[in-house]
Design a protein around this motif. Structure first.
Motif, short mmCIF file in Angstrom:
data_model
loop_
_atom_site.label_atom_id
_atom_site.label_comp_id
_atom_site.label_asym_id
_atom_site.label_seq_id
_atom_site.Cartn_x
_atom_site.Cartn_y
_atom_site.Cartn_z
N UNK A 198 0.83 -1.20 0.00
CA UNK A 198 0.00 0.00 0.00
C UNK A 198 0.87 1.25 0.00
N UNK A 199 0.43 2.25 -0.75
CA UNK A 199 1.26 3.45 -0.94
C UNK A 199 1.49 4.20 0.36
N UNK A 200 0.52 4.18 1.28
CA UNK A 200 0.68 4.96 2.51
C UNK A 200 1.78 4.41 3.41
N UNK A 201 2.24 3.18 3.14
CA UNK A 201 3.30 2.59 3.95
C UNK A 201 4.70 3.03 3.49
N UNK A 202 4.81 3.52 2.28
CA UNK A 202 6.14 3.81 1.74
C UNK A 202 6.90 4.90 2.51
N UNK A 203 6.26 5.97 3.00
CA UNK A 203 7.03 6.90 3.83
C UNK A 203 7.63 6.24 5.07
N UNK A 204 6.90 5.27 5.65
CA UNK A 204 7.42 4.54 6.81
C UNK A 204 8.51 3.55 6.39
N UNK A 205 8.32 2.90 5.24
CA UNK A 205 9.35 2.01 4.72
C UNK A 205 10.64 2.78 4.48
N UNK A 206 10.49 4.02 3.99
CA UNK A 206 11.67 4.84 3.73
C UNK A 206 12.45 5.11 5.00
N UNK A 207 11.74 5.32 6.11
CA UNK A 207 12.40 5.55 7.40
C UNK A 207 13.21 4.33 7.82
N UNK A 208 12.61 3.15 7.75
CA UNK A 208 13.31 1.93 8.15
C UNK A 208 14.46 1.61 7.18
#
Length: 282
Positions: A23-33
């Motif tokens: 899901x697209x909304x997870x990518x900002x969080x994926x970027x952090x990790x």
């Protein structure tokens, strides 16, 4: 009724799970990790960390000292208990706008560009990045493999329209309960596609192609932009999240590119060959 086959069962459970994970909304969080887990990106943050921290402290400190109580008092006219919460989001939104304008204008765009390009290189898309800058063939560090851009390159364009809309939408925080979520979603609607401006340039999209690509994924870009904005509203750390969101944007672009290339290969291969017997029509 016959029980569903193992393939059908796998489809029922695996496909929804895959949709959630991608899901697209997870990518900002994926970027952090991803940023935390890949030390080759740390130098790009280190050079920006101190000015970002000082700038955020200065802007937010002044806004909360001079404008917070007057704005809470004004909001209390419309709603009582929620005035403090909405006033906090209002000041944080104002601070995010001011800091983003100053920081992106003077400090961060080049770092975002290098983060985005280096992650695409790390994911194996050197050919895509090399359309705009040289990429060394050998090397373990994707950042060090990047050469200077040979063509005009920015991570995201300066958008006066986005800034004006951001300011005009700030009063939505006056609305009880729904005001803050509405502000975040409407702002994310405009901000989301700008996070892939670099990808559009690497793909050599013209305006018509870019608009069609975004239109096909409008809600995906809206949710991405909304989560990215929420991270930028976190005091002091907002500029850190500008950089990690660029990492998330690159991860999403890499997944889109991988999917596109797989589809191209499948379309060229044609129907899959089978040895199953075919009934003789005669």
């Amino acid at each position: 009724m016959a029980p569903p086959s193992s393939g059908a069962t796998q489809t029922i459970f695996v496909l929804p799970a895959k949709a959630v994970v991608s899901a697209s909304f997870l990518y900002p969080l994926k970027g952090l990790f991803y940023f935390v887990a890949h030390p080759f990106l740390y130098p790009l943050l280190r050079t920006r960390l101190l000015p970002a921290f000082l700038l955020s402290i200065f802007v937010l400190g002044n806004l909360f000292f001079w404008t917070y109580l007057p704005q809470v008092a004004f909001l209390a006219i419309f709603h009582y208990a929620g005035a403090w919460l909405n006033g906090t989001f209002l000041v944080l939104g104002e601070g995010a706008a001011i800091v983003a304008i100053l920081f992106e204008a003077f400090f961060v765009d080049e770092s975002q560009l290098d983060i985005f390009d280096s992650i695409l290189v790390e994911k194996g898309f050197e050919d895509l990045v090399s359309t705009r800058r040289p990429v060394a063939i050998e090397g373990d560090n994707p950042v060090k493999r990047l050469g200077r851009p040979t063509r005009s390159s920015v991570y995201g364009p300066f958008s006066l329209r986005q800034i004006v809309e951001f300011i005009l939408l700030l009063p939505l925080n006056f609305i009880p309960i729904v005001g803050v979520p509405l502000f975040l979603v409407l702002t994310g609607y405009r901000a989301g596609p700008l996070q892939h401006w670099r990808y559009f340039k690497l793909r050599e999209f013209d305006r018509k192609q870019r608009n069609a690509f975004v239109k096909h994924r409008r809600w995906q870009y809206t949710w991405f932009g909304t989560v990215a904005l929420m991270l930028q509203l976190i005091p002091v750390l907002s500029m850190l999240f500008l950089l990690t969101t660029a990492a998330g944007s690159a991860l999403w672009a890499a997944d889109l590119e991988k999917q596109r290339r797989q589809q191209e290969v499948q379309s060229h291969e044609g129907p899959e060959y089978t040895d199953d017997p075919v009934d003789d029509p005669i």
